[in-house]
Design an enzyme around this catalytic site. Structure first.
Site, mmCIF file in Angstrom:
data_model
loop_
_atom_site.group_PDB
_atom_site.id
_atom_site.type_symbol
_atom_site.label_atom_id
_atom_site.label_comp_id
_atom_site.label_asym_id
_atom_site.label_seq_id
_atom_site.Cartn_x
_atom_site.Cartn_y
_atom_site.Cartn_z
ATOM 1 N N LYS A 299 31.909 31.237 36.165
ATOM 2 C CA LYS A 299 30.704 30.410 36.087
ATOM 3 C C LYS A 299 30.124 30.201 37.471
ATOM 4 O O LYS A 299 30.831 30.299 38.472
ATOM 5 C CB LYS A 299 31.009 29.069 35.430
ATOM 6 C CG LYS A 299 31.786 28.090 36.310
ATOM 7 C CD LYS A 299 31.877 26.732 35.667
ATOM 8 C CE LYS A 299 32.852 25.807 36.391
ATOM 9 N NZ LYS A 299 32.258 25.137 37.546
ATOM 10 N N HIS B 80 43.547 36.005 43.510
ATOM 11 C CA HIS B 80 42.625 36.790 44.337
ATOM 12 C C HIS B 80 43.152 36.938 45.768
ATOM 13 O O HIS B 80 43.140 38.034 46.324
ATOM 14 C CB HIS B 80 41.231 36.154 44.338
ATOM 15 C CG HIS B 80 40.450 36.456 43.098
ATOM 16 N ND1 HIS B 80 40.687 35.818 41.908
ATOM 17 C CD2 HIS B 80 39.461 37.356 42.849
ATOM 18 C CE1 HIS B 80 39.872 36.302 40.987
ATOM 19 N NE2 HIS B 80 39.121 37.229 41.526
#
Lengths: 191, 292
Positions: free
Chosen positions: A103, A36
């Site tokens: 999650k 990222h």
């Protein structure tokens, strides 16, 4: 149970709503912290990685090479997604993602990007590395392995009936926002 | 040393692949609590399936095989240097076998050499005792739950938390609320009241060596543990933060002396994949008994 199969068209994603259990069949690319930051800072996507209309999986799997030199996924549950909040909205927009699996949920900027660009946040059960690894049919490729190391590399995984729950949809709905507010109210009553 | 190394590899394998019985019982009880047809219940069902599958396949319950925390108790004269070297060799081998993920990164260069060895990895705590026995306990603590740990300095104005047990309660419940589902709940809290910033966290982690079903011999701490557990499970955060009835499986608290100027409340959050195991070793380093 909704079956979501490749190609992951925008219309299929926009049809999903918070709380929907979904099973995914198709190709996932893993990408977590290092990926990222790298992409958000202008790093080039390795050739072969196509995220357009794709699903990015926040996961650092355990992968071993078997006796034939083939990669084998030994464990592959999701990692906590909120760490990617500074980058996720940009990556959804820039690379045309349709789904992010992780999650713990993500924040308002990611939620807004899901709405604007037709993406959904798909929650896998954290720690369920064996059940989820069973859904991985094949490792197609790995990218940036040398640069980032095994858990942070981009793994291209073919999955079948990979179980997730929609917790942030493309209509601005977020289960995480709801639970945060409701639990805050319950806590206030008990202090 | 070969026998000791084999024993430690087996300890790592079993810790990574099998949850101790007390934790399994806690998870089954939590599954029974959740309402039928909810996503919280299906998450707990998937967790239960995962536990069985990991054990059957002898593979990691969770891909994040975590910080490797050894707690070694041994007699005066135990060669700690040799033990630490053998433990490092065992960690390297367990990583090659896939019991541990290549999980240790150089914080300055970002390099992961794939061995799980480096400054601080593994972490070994040695304690002497007046018995010839050597006991080795191991906790594998994943990064997701480690990240939601919290340390409060009381008094805390925003939480209106004073320097007393009521203030500690507010701080601990705030940590549970802040964590939501990010630490892979239902979780287990290790808490330390007092100490300094380093020992507070350290003692809070050592609480995770306790059995889930034990009770605190100190009545004040026991009351605090039961109260936090009960209250947290009324907040509706639930498994994975999906909403639901079980937010915590247990709370374990201790107290350490503090300076007059300091009052820390340190909270270590452990995920449901509560990987903790231990062994008693025989004279040649062989496993004599499992501790959990």
């Amino acid at each position: 149970m909704t079956q979501l199969t490749a190609p992951f068209a925008e219309s299929k994603i926009r049809a999903l709503e918070v709380g929907d259990p979904v099973e995914i069949t198709g190709v996932l690319f893993t990408g977590r912290d290092a990926v990222h930051k790298y992409l958000a800072q202008g790093g080039a996507l390795p050739s072969g990685v196509n995220l357009r209309d794709g699903i990015l999986y926040h996961c650092g799997p355990v992968v071993l090479k078997d006796e034939h030199g083939q990669w084998k996924v030994v464990a592959a549950g999701p990692t906590t997604s909120i760490r990617e909040e500074p980058y996720q909205a940009q990556i959804i927009e820039q690379f045309g993602l349709r789904g992010v699996i992780g999650k713990g949920g993500m924040g308002e900027r990611t939620l807004a990007a899901c709405r604007a660009h037709g993406c959904a946040y798909l929650h896998a059960v954290g720690g369920a590395a064996q059940v989820l690894a069973e859904c991985v049919r094949a490792v197609r490729n790995v990218y940036l392995l040398e640069k980032f190391g095994s858990p942070e590399a981009i793994w291209e995984l073919e999955v079948e009936r990979f179980p997730v729950v929609v917790t942030m949809d493309a209509h601005g709905g977020s289960l995480h926002r709801e639970v945060l507010a409701a639990s805050q109210a319950e806590l206030a009553k008990r202090l | 040393m070969k026998t000791l190394q084999d024993s430690l590899v087996e300890l790592i394998r079993r810790t990574s692949a099998e949850l101790p019985d007390d934790v399994q019982r806690g998870i089954l009880a939590a599954l029974a609590q959740e309402q039928k047809g909810t996503i919280a219940q299906s998450a707990m069902q998937l967790i239960e399936r995962n536990i069985a599958l990991a054990k059957q396949k002898s593979q990691p319950i969770c891909q994040d095989t975590g910080s490797i925390l050894f707690y070694v108790e041994g007699p005066v004269g135990l060669d700690q240097i040799a033990f630490a070297e053998t433990a490092c060799a065992a960690v390297k081998l367990a990583t090659q076998k896939g019991h541990l993920r290549q999980n240790s990164v150089d914080s300055l260069t970002g390099k992961n050499d794939g061995t799980n060895l480096g400054p601080g990895s593994p972490t070994l705590h040695f304690h002497q005792h007046r018995s010839p026995e050597v006991q080795v306990r191991l906790v594998l603590k994943g990064g997701g739950c480690e990240n939601v740990g919290a340390q409060y300095s009381l008094p805390h104005e925003k939480l209106m938390a004073d320097r007393d047990l009521a203030g500690c309660r507010k701080a601990i419940l705030d940590a549970v609320w802040q964590a939501q589902g990010k630490g892979c709940g239902p979780g287990i809290l290790g808490v330390c009241i007092g100490g300094d910033r380093a020992t507070g966290y350290e003692y809070s982690k050592q609480q995770l060596l306790r059995r889930l079903d034990d009770r605190n011999p100190n009545p004040d701490l026991d009351r605090l543990e039961q109260d936090i557990l009960h209250t947290a499970n009324q907040l509706g955060i639930g498994p994975m933060g999906f909403g639901g009835r079980t937010t915590l499986l247990g709370v374990k608290a201790c107290a350490a002396n503090r300076l007059p100027a300091s009052y820390f409340v340190s909270v270590s959050y452990m995920c449901w994949a509560y990987r903790r195991q231990g062994v008693t070793l025989g004279p040649s380093g062989e496993i004599q008994q499992w501790l959990y």
